[in-house]
Scaffold this motif. Structure first.
Motif, PDB file in Angstrom:
ATOM      1  N   ARG A  77       0.850  -1.175   0.000  1.00 38.85           N
ATOM      2  CA  ARG A  77       0.000   0.000   0.000  1.00 38.85           C
ATOM      3  C   ARG A  77       0.895   1.236   0.000  1.00 38.85           C
ATOM      4  NH1 ARG A  77      -4.655   0.648   4.548  1.00 38.85           N
ATOM      5  NH2 ARG A  77      -2.940   1.722   5.594  1.00 38.85           N
ATOM      6  N   TRP A  78       0.331   2.399  -0.256  1.00 37.45           N
ATOM      7  CA  TRP A  78       1.111   3.630  -0.341  1.00 37.45           C
ATOM      8  C   TRP A  78       1.890   3.915   0.945  1.00 37.45           C
ATOM      9  CZ3 TRP A  78       0.196   7.351   3.287  1.00 37.45           C
ATOM     10  CH2 TRP A  78      -1.003   7.250   3.994  1.00 37.45           C
ATOM     11  N   LEU A  83       0.374  -5.774   0.929  1.00 42.23           N
ATOM     12  CA  LEU A  83      -0.903  -6.338   0.517  1.00 42.23           C
ATOM     13  C   LEU A  83      -0.742  -7.785   0.057  1.00 42.23           C
ATOM     14  CD1 LEU A  83      -2.278  -3.317  -1.537  1.00 42.23           C
ATOM     15  CD2 LEU A  83      -2.829  -3.924   0.829  1.00 42.23           C
ATOM     16  N   SER A 196       3.867  -0.303  -5.276  1.00 40.72           N
ATOM     17  CA  SER A 196       3.042   0.300  -4.223  1.00 40.72           C
ATOM     18  C   SER A 196       1.835   0.975  -4.856  1.00 40.72           C
ATOM     19  CB  SER A 196       3.862   1.310  -3.417  1.00 40.72           C
ATOM     20  OG  SER A 196       4.962   0.678  -2.809  1.00 40.72           O
ATOM     21  N   TRP A 197       0.654   0.728  -4.242  1.00 41.27           N
ATOM     22  CA  TRP A 197      -0.595   1.220  -4.800  1.00 41.27           C
ATOM     23  C   TRP A 197      -1.191   2.293  -3.897  1.00 41.27           C
ATOM     24  CZ3 TRP A 197      -3.594  -3.980  -5.964  1.00 41.27           C
ATOM     25  CH2 TRP A 197      -2.908  -4.690  -6.971  1.00 41.27           C
ATOM     26  N   GLY A 198      -1.668   3.345  -4.532  1.00 40.03           N
ATOM     27  CA  GLY A 198      -2.415   4.376  -3.827  1.00 40.03           C
ATOM     28  C   GLY A 198      -3.639   4.760  -4.628  1.00 40.03           C
ATOM     29  N   THR A 355      -9.968   1.401  -2.320  1.00 33.63           N
ATOM     30  CA  THR A 355     -10.192   0.742  -1.032  1.00 33.63           C
ATOM     31  C   THR A 355     -10.640  -0.703  -1.220  1.00 33.63           C
ATOM     32  OG1 THR A 355     -10.776   2.849   0.011  1.00 33.63           O
ATOM     33  CG2 THR A 355     -11.490   0.834   1.116  1.00 33.63           C
ATOM     34  N   ASN A 358      -7.788  -2.947  -2.548  1.00 30.63           N
ATOM     35  CA  ASN A 358      -6.801  -3.329  -1.538  1.00 30.63           C
ATOM     36  C   ASN A 358      -7.368  -4.335  -0.537  1.00 30.63           C
ATOM     37  OD1 ASN A 358      -5.221  -1.499  -2.864  1.00 30.63           O
ATOM     38  ND2 ASN A 358      -5.114  -0.019  -1.198  1.00 30.63           N
TER      39      ASN A 358
END
Length: 390
Positions: A77-78, A83, A196-198, A355, A358
């Motif tokens: 995650r950011w 995750l 990394s995901w945001g 959301t 994730n």
């Protein structure tokens, strides 16, 4: 008896791979690249198991493996929370090879090094003026005159002049909804490979074998011009993301960053060939980068094309290209579609989408890697025609 002659338009990864493959099949080849050098537009490159198998048929697979680092790590995650974790050995066990990472220029140099002197002609734009047919060669104009060819390989990119001329009804590329930044900088600390995901953004950190790190950033938004102010704003945009993302973004000078709005061919041309001309790579199936398959599919195209025209007599080349289209168009179209879907999900600017995405990945728990495996099976397990599985 004279060897058949192929003209390759475009000296990128797809065009150079096609040149190597055709030379190995007994063709005489000339590559015309409009730029003044073969210096590639790009930074790092992921080579998946399917493309490694294709490179094995050219005797280059091990050279790529030796110069590469392994893609592992997983997805965060950011804020740095994991995750899903994924290691390279697991991918190797599934598909016979891991995903490897190297500089794009390293692969270009390996491909070009095996070409005879004079094969590649830089600062030499080439245009198809007659695609040829069963009873006549194709004709291509260059700055130094007109050439005839038994085969023309159009590897001239997403905005392919050849595609537009031969298939004018094909819709123009569409915007994927995001832009990317790519660069390579020295790594002054150990880097954990991960994506990394945001919300509306993705950042990938991929350490390379030479001690540098390949960084790619995707940010959602409508297409726009890039300014120096936007470069200065990029580290601020990610200042709250986990370390070392802000530090690496701040370390890259404007001239070291490659920025691209991402466009892709949502509707493929009705065929990948016309007469004696074959479309290859982005000219045929430009795709978003989210599955890391753009260069890999171009490599697949090249070895498939060379295999298909191998041993074809002059009059047989157009019929061989029918088989090339049949082999490549359905597969590449599926990969384009999957890449576009992945890009829309990963770069969505909607908080609810990010959301749920994730939460779903975390909920998979230990089953997450198996879901990933199923999602890439059918892409990674491809083998070149006529080649034994590694």
């Amino acid at each position: 008896m004279a060897r058949p002659h192929a003209v390759v338009i475009g000296g990128g990864i797809g065009g150079l791979t096609a040149a190597r493959a055709l030379l190995g099949g007994g063709w005489e080849v000339t590559v015309h690249e409009r730029s003044r050098s073969l210096a590639p537009a790009g930074a790092g490159l992921a080579v998946a198991p399917n493309a490694l198998r294709a490179l094995d048929t050219l005797g280059l697979g091990d050279a790529v493996r030796e110069r590469s680092s392994l893609h592992g790590g997983g997805i965060r995650r950011w804020d740095g929370r994991w995750l899903m974790r994924m290691d390279a050995d697991r991918i190797r066990a599934w598909f016979g090879d891991p995903i490897v990472l190297l500089r794009r220029c390293t692969l270009v140099d390996l491909l070009a090094a095996g070409l005879p002197a004079g094969t590649v002609r830089t600062a030499s734009a080439a245009t198809v003026v007659d695609p040829g047919g069963r009873d006549r060669p194709a004709r291509v104009t260059t700055g130094s005159g007109e050439l005839t060819a038994d085969l023309v390989v159009a590897a001239d990119g997403i905005h392919s002049v050849t595609r537009r001329a031969l298939f004018p009804e094909t819709p123009a590329p569409v915007h994927a909804g995001f832009a990317t930044w790519r660069f390579v900088v020295p790594a002054d600390r150990p880097i954990v490979p991960a994506e990394s995901w945001g919300r509306g953004a993705v950042v990938g950190l991929m350490p390379l074998a030479d001690g540098t790190v390949y960084v790619y950033v995707s940010v959602s938004g409508a297409p726009r011009e890039w300014t120096l102010e936007e470069h200065a704003a990029l580290p601020r945009r990610f200042a709250h993301w986990h370390s070392p993302i802000p530090q690496l973004l701040a370390a890259a000078a404007p001239g070291e960053m490659l920025r691209n709005e991402v466009w892709y061919l949502d509707t493929p041309p009705r065929s990948y060939h016309h007469g004696r001309v074959a479309l290859l790579g982005d000219a045929a199936h430009a795709m978003p980068p989210n599955l890391g398959q753009g260069g890999c599919q171009a490599i697949e195209d090249a070895v498939t094309l060379a295999h298909t025209v191998s041993g074809a007599g002059f009059a047989d080349v157009p019929a061989a290209l029918v088989r090339y289209t049949a082999a490549r168009r359905p597969r590449a179209a599926r990969v384009v579609r999957r890449s576009a879907q992945a890009g829309a999900l990963l770069c969505s600017g909607y908080r609810s989408v990010a959301t749920v995405r994730n939460i779903a990945l975390v909920a998979l728990g230990p089953f997450g890697p198996q879901v990933v495996r199923r999602s890439v099976t059918g892409i990674f397990d491809w083998s070149p025609p006529g080649a034994a599985r590694r």
